[in-house]
Design a protein around this motif. Structure first.
Motif, PDB file in Angstrom:
ATOM      1  N   ILE B 163       0.687  -1.323  -0.002  1.00 35.88           N
ATOM      2  CA  ILE B 163      -0.018   0.024  -0.041  1.00 35.88           C
ATOM      3  C   ILE B 163       0.763   1.179   0.135  1.00 35.88           C
ATOM      4  O   ILE B 163       0.583   2.203  -0.585  1.00 35.88           O
ATOM      5  N   VAL B 166       2.340   1.747  -3.509  1.00 39.25           N
ATOM      6  CA  VAL B 166       1.508   2.283  -4.453  1.00 39.25           C
ATOM      7  C   VAL B 166       1.414   3.769  -4.135  1.00 39.25           C
ATOM      8  O   VAL B 166       1.732   4.734  -5.297  1.00 39.25           O
ATOM      9  N   ILE B 167       1.358   4.286  -3.046  1.00 40.17           N
ATOM     10  CA  ILE B 167       1.233   5.731  -2.998  1.00 40.17           C
ATOM     11  C   ILE B 167       2.517   6.258  -3.221  1.00 40.17           C
ATOM     12  O   ILE B 167       2.475   7.397  -3.909  1.00 40.17           O
ATOM     13  N   SER B 205       2.979  12.430  -0.345  1.00 37.67           N
ATOM     14  CA  SER B 205       2.802  11.140  -0.284  1.00 37.67           C
ATOM     15  C   SER B 205       3.342  10.365   0.723  1.00 37.67           C
ATOM     16  O   SER B 205       2.944   9.349   1.323  1.00 37.67           O
ATOM     17  N   THR B 208       0.545  10.818   3.543  1.00 39.36           N
ATOM     18  CA  THR B 208      -0.419   9.892   3.225  1.00 39.36           C
ATOM     19  C   THR B 208      -0.026   8.350   3.462  1.00 39.36           C
ATOM     20  O   THR B 208      -0.910   7.642   4.232  1.00 39.36           O
ATOM     21  N   LEU B 212      -1.899   6.423   6.634  1.00 33.91           N
ATOM     22  CA  LEU B 212      -2.603   5.117   6.538  1.00 33.91           C
ATOM     23  C   LEU B 212      -2.120   3.909   7.121  1.00 33.91           C
ATOM     24  O   LEU B 212      -2.952   3.246   7.407  1.00 33.91           O
ATOM     25  N   ILE B 215      -2.160   3.658  10.887  1.00 30.83           N
ATOM     26  CA  ILE B 215      -3.467   3.478  11.380  1.00 30.83           C
ATOM     27  C   ILE B 215      -3.849   2.040  11.344  1.00 30.83           C
ATOM     28  O   ILE B 215      -4.429   1.455  12.020  1.00 30.83           O
ATOM     29  N   GLU B 219      -4.534  -1.355  13.835  1.00 29.29           N
ATOM     30  CA  GLU B 219      -5.630  -2.200  13.647  1.00 29.29           C
ATOM     31  C   GLU B 219      -5.213  -3.593  13.587  1.00 29.29           C
ATOM     32  O   GLU B 219      -6.022  -4.530  13.134  1.00 29.29           O
ATOM     33  N   SER B 263      -4.831   6.728  17.365  1.00 32.15           N
ATOM     34  CA  SER B 263      -5.046   6.868  15.572  1.00 32.15           C
ATOM     35  C   SER B 263      -4.960   8.316  15.250  1.00 32.15           C
ATOM     36  O   SER B 263      -4.208   8.652  14.529  1.00 32.15           O
ATOM     37  N   ILE B 264      -5.816   8.907  16.111  1.00 31.95           N
ATOM     38  CA  ILE B 264      -6.051  10.334  15.608  1.00 31.95           C
ATOM     39  C   ILE B 264      -4.605  11.051  16.048  1.00 31.95           C
ATOM     40  O   ILE B 264      -4.193  11.993  15.590  1.00 31.95           O
ATOM     41  N   THR B 267      -1.933  10.295  13.527  1.00 26.33           N
ATOM     42  CA  THR B 267      -2.346  11.276  12.470  1.00 26.33           C
ATOM     43  C   THR B 267      -1.956  12.597  12.572  1.00 26.33           C
ATOM     44  O   THR B 267      -1.197  13.005  11.386  1.00 26.33           O
TER      45      THR B 267
END
Lengths: 277, 283, 346
Positions: B163, B166-167, B205, B208, B212, B215, B219, B263-264, B267
């Motif tokens: 992931i 790709v970003i 990038s 992002t 991502l 986070i 999880e 998470s927040i 971020t």
């Protein structure tokens, strides 16, 4: 001079080989584990549980057949497909209009909406399953395909919005305007000009939504009991199911993903390029 | 239809959907964590969560896993992305192969690495074949917490680097080649060009990708379930256990609130650290 | 009859005024060019006429029909876009036929019109191709054919040639002009290229900051600019402007020379002359040559008169050296005077 030149060329050649070797190693790093899973699946149950393992699997479908006839597994597969399809349809039909609006109009509140969509990224979305479990019991959607699909749609919707936004943004607005001046109303212009042009991309984002749902474990496990999806079913049977069943189930999970990523590979980067902003 | 109201009509379904199925449920989670069924505010659930014997281990494991996995993934993804940007022949094939894990679920990834680390798995067979062991080792037993941790790490790195890749590939594609060429003309070597030109321009990038990924790392759940069972408690696993096995949705919600909070926090931290000054963006 | 009447049209984007109350009448079959720098409002005005943009206030009439409330499709217009907007998923034939099919014309009529406009634009051999297989110039031709096939009352063109290279642009300019002249339509054509405007237009409307500064025939615009802006915008190089002090009795002091001008009480006026309207080697004004730009047929001299830049065009046979002081004499009947307060011509 010539020796120095030779050394530089030698260095370049070495760098070239290191580059190729690294590429091959990294490809192996991705592919070999997948092969091991599949090879386990194509072995007999006794081979899976034996030590040491034979180098080449016996290539039989005994495990797959066992998996498909195992109590609940076939059902789980069928549930997974239903949920993923429902997710795909909901995510695109709710997300694409929003993506279109974001790409074509300037309006008050546009930024607030973008922030809302981007905000979903900072949230561990599978946790939504907890409150939804309670809500769904109240409205009778507990343990249903559609209930789970709703939660999966929440996961897929931000992607659907951003991806369709980038798709529509990639189509010059002049094409639409030209259609209007040539006698189309908005809906006709969309149907005759925009839709044919975005269709492949729309299909790719639909597939992406499908994969998101297909792979999701946590919410599926929390929200379903009788109607378990394949990942939820496998998670539940981790403790007690025999190894070869787990591996066969794992392969069933992986194979569609391989195909889907192959289908959408052209769009992956375009999607993420725009999702960066 | 009136062009002034049309965008709102188009937006309405998504907006309603997000309000009903995203904002509202999350407020419910928060509420469940801090209020009793009768609606009285309380900290008893948070306290009970924090004083449970598995709490510290779940929190530590989750944070440790994130700290161990994300930096490696970031370096690996950067390496792969730069390699891809230099490829001509075979670029598409290599990219496809490297992005395959993107479509593989965490549970499947866990099972894949179970095939390797299990007692009758390929690692034991390989070690035996090389004559290094005579008996299969139980890598994933409760007495081998470290190997469980390493197995989960490897599975996570294997699964979720794609992931970021790709970003980053998309991000590198957005950087005009001229910047690098200009730096080369001014005498910057490969490493200098990477650190002084590519990396700074890649900031959005990177931002992002990191948000991502971090986070998703908080999880982490199915990989751990497949490989470690209950031997390696993590936060998300605790949510699941409290919801299902212990049937206490208040405690489950407390864990959820905690995951949400870190998470927040992360971020905001990442966004703050990798802020691109206004006017310094490429596009 | 497709006379276009624009009454009091204004457009605001938030707080910025893109257009200030525009009034204009475009006669039946007239070819009007909206000319101005980017951001002057010319494209906005065109899009308001097309119905792609709604005016904040004002009315647009085409013929005897008020159209500002109507959708683009109901206005009897056709448009050619800057990026051509040739539909990439349709063949050239289907592109040209697109509007005709929307109008539900019979298949034979569609066929006839496609063939006619395609041959008019010399693209009969391309009808089966897709946009991706065409060059920029060919796409341009498809876009024009598609508009012409509609046989519209009004054709609107938004910088249709600006994406073509210089040579092709010149060729298309002449071709478009003759095709449109035969087509009985009223044409509004937006461009920032003054050569295009001068060579094609019946009438040019010069726009600046959301207003039409002057609307006249090309020659009139060139010879008698109505405002300082027009003189400084039209012509390459543009007009020279010098400050003139009132010496009384209609005499004005320009540099150190007295020149006859208008009777006025104003202490200062603006003296203007085009670089080619100057006799060199005579007269009492002097300029210092700073730079030579030989352009073949003539040579452009960048000079200074005191501190003010001043350009002179001389025949390329004439030998001039940098640093030389030249005597010049502005041709009296070509001198124009502007009021520095209103910026308008006297």
């Amino acid at each position: 001079m010539s020796t120095a030149g030779g050394r530089v060329a030698g260095n370049d050649r070495l760098a070239h080989w290191v580059f190729i070797a690294t590429t091959v190693v990294l490809c192996g790093w991705v592919l070999v584990p997948i092969w091991l899973l599949i090879s386990n699946t194509l072995s007999t149950a006794s081979e899976v549980n034996s030590f040491p393992k034979p180098v080449v699997p016996s290539l039989n479908t005994e495990n797959i057949q066992f998996f498909l006839t195992f109590h609940g597994a076939g059902n789980a597969l069928w549930n997974s497909i239903q949920v993923a399809f429902a997710t795909m349809i909901m995510a695109i039909s709710v997300g694409a209009p929003a993506g279109y609006a974001l790409s074509r109009f300037d309006f008050r509140g546009k930024n607030a909406f973008r922030v809302l969509v981007l905000m979903t990224r900072a949230f561990p979305l599978p946790l939504l399953a907890l409150p939804m479990a309670i809500l769904f019991i109240r409205v009778g959607l507990d343990d249903t395909v559609i209930g789970l699909a709703i939660v999966h749609t929440t996961l897929a919707l931000p992607f659907a919005v951003l991806i369709t936004f980038s798709l529509f943004s990639g189509i010059p607005i002049e094409l639409e305007e030209a259609a209007w001046t040539l006698g189309c109303n908005r809906l006709q212009a969309f149907r005759k000009v925009i839709l044919p042009l975005v269709l492949p991309g729309l299909a790719a984002s639909a597939i992406f939504a499908f994969v998101i749902s297909w792979n999701e474990v946590f919410a599926a496990a929390v929200l379903t009991i009788e109607h378990r999806t394949l990942p939820a079913f496998l998670l539940q049977s981790l403790d007690d199911a025999p190894l070869h069943l787990k591996f066969a189930g794992g392969t069933m999970l992986v194979l569609p993903a391989l195909i889907f990523i192959f289908l959408v590979r052209k769009y992956l980067f375009a999607m993420w390029g725009i999702a960066n902003r | 239809m009136n062009p002034r109201t049309l965008p709102y009509w188009l937006l309405a379904p998504a907006l309603v959907f997000l309000c009903v199925f995203f904002l509202y449920p999350f407020s419910l989670v928060a509420w469940q964590a801090i209020a009793t069924d009768e609606g009285v505010l309380t900290t008893q659930y948070l306290q009970r969560m924090a004083s449970h014997w598995k709490f510290d281990r779940a929190l530590t494991n989750t944070l440790l896993l994130t700290a161990a996995v994300v930096p490696i993934q970031l370096s690996l993804a950067l390496l792969m992305a730069t390699m891809v940007s230099k490829m001509n022949r075979g670029r598409d094939v290599v990219l496809y192969i490297w992005t395959i894990p993107l479509g593989i679920s965490d549970l499947a990834a866990g099972l894949i690495w179970l095939a390797i680390f299990d007692q009758t798995g390929f690692l034991n067979s390989a070690l035996f074949g090389l004559g290094m062991i005579e008996q299969p080792v139980t890598f994933l037993g409760y007495q081998n917490k470290t190997t469980i941790f390493v197995a989960v790490m490897l599975a996570e790195i294997w699964r979720a680097t794609a992931i970021m890749l790709v970003i980053l590939v998309a991000g590198i594609g957005l950087i005009p080649k001229e910047y690098n060429e200009a730096a080369e003309v001014f005498g910057a070597g490969r490493w200098k060009r990477f650190t002084k030109v590519t990396l700074p321009l890649l900031k959005p990038s990177l931002q992002t990708a990191l948000v991502l990924r971090v986070i998703l790392a908080f999880e982490v759940f199915a990989v751990v379930s497949a490989l470690g069972g209950t031997n390696l408690p993590v936060l998300m696993g605790e949510v699941y256990d409290w919801q299902f096995k212990l049937q206490d949705s208040h405690i489950a919600a407390s864990y959820a609130l905690l995951i949400l909070a870190i998470s927040i926090a992360f971020t905001l931290l990442i966004m703050g650290l990798l802020r691109t000054p206004k006017g310094a963006q490429t596009t | 009859m497709a006379e276009i009447n624009i009454k009091n049209v204004a457009k605001q984007f938030g707080k910025t005024h893109a257009l200030h109350s525009i009034d204009m009448t475009i006669k039946h079959q007239e070819f009007v060019v909206l000319l101005g720098a980017s951001g002057c409002g010319k494209t906005t005005l065109l899009r308001i006429i097309a119905g792609l943009e709604t005016a904040t206030s004002g009315e647009v009439w085409i013929g005897d029909k008020r159209v500002d409330g109507l959708a683009p499709k109901d206005r009897g217009i056709a448009m050619v876009f800057q990026n051509y907007a040739v539909f990439p998923h349709l063949t050239v034939y289907e592109n040209i036929a697109f509007g005709l099919r929307m109008a539900k014309l019979s298949e034979s009529e569609v066929e006839r019109r496609v063939q006619r406009t395609a041959s008019l634009m010399h693209i009969e051999q391309l009808l089966k191709r897709y946009s991706g297989q065409l060059s920029g110039g060919q796409r341009q031709r498809v876009a024009v054919s598609r508009a012409l096939a509609m046989e519209p009352d009004v054709i609107l063109m938004d910088e249709p040639l600006s994406n073509l290279d210089a040579l092709l642009r010149m060729e298309m300019r002449a071709e478009l002009k003759s095709v449109l002249a035969e087509s009985n339509t009223t044409t509004i054509y937006v461009t920032h290229d003054q050569v295009e405007a001068m060579s094609m237009a019946d009438r040019i409307a010069i726009m600046d900051q959301g207003q039409i500064v002057q609307a006249d025939s090309p020659v009139e615009i060139y010879r008698n600019p109505a405002a300082h802006f027009v003189g400084s915008f039209i012509g390459n190089p543009p007009m020279n402007f010098l400050s003139a002090n009132n010496a009384g009795n209609g005499q004005w002091l320009v540099g150190n020379t007295t020149i006859a001008g208008p009777q006025s009480d104003k202490p200062i006026l603006e003296f203007a002359i085009r670089p080619e309207d100057i006799r060199v080697g005579e007269g009492s004004m002097t300029v210092e040559v700073r730079l030579l730009e030989p352009l073949g047929s003539h040579t452009l001299l960048a000079c200074r008169l005191g501190d003010t830049p001043f350009r002179v065009i001389v025949d390329s046979d004439r030998a001039v050296k940098v640093g030389e002081t030249l005597a010049i004499d502005p041709i009296a009947e070509r001198i124009r005077w502007f009021d520095p307060d209103t910026q308008l011509a006297l």
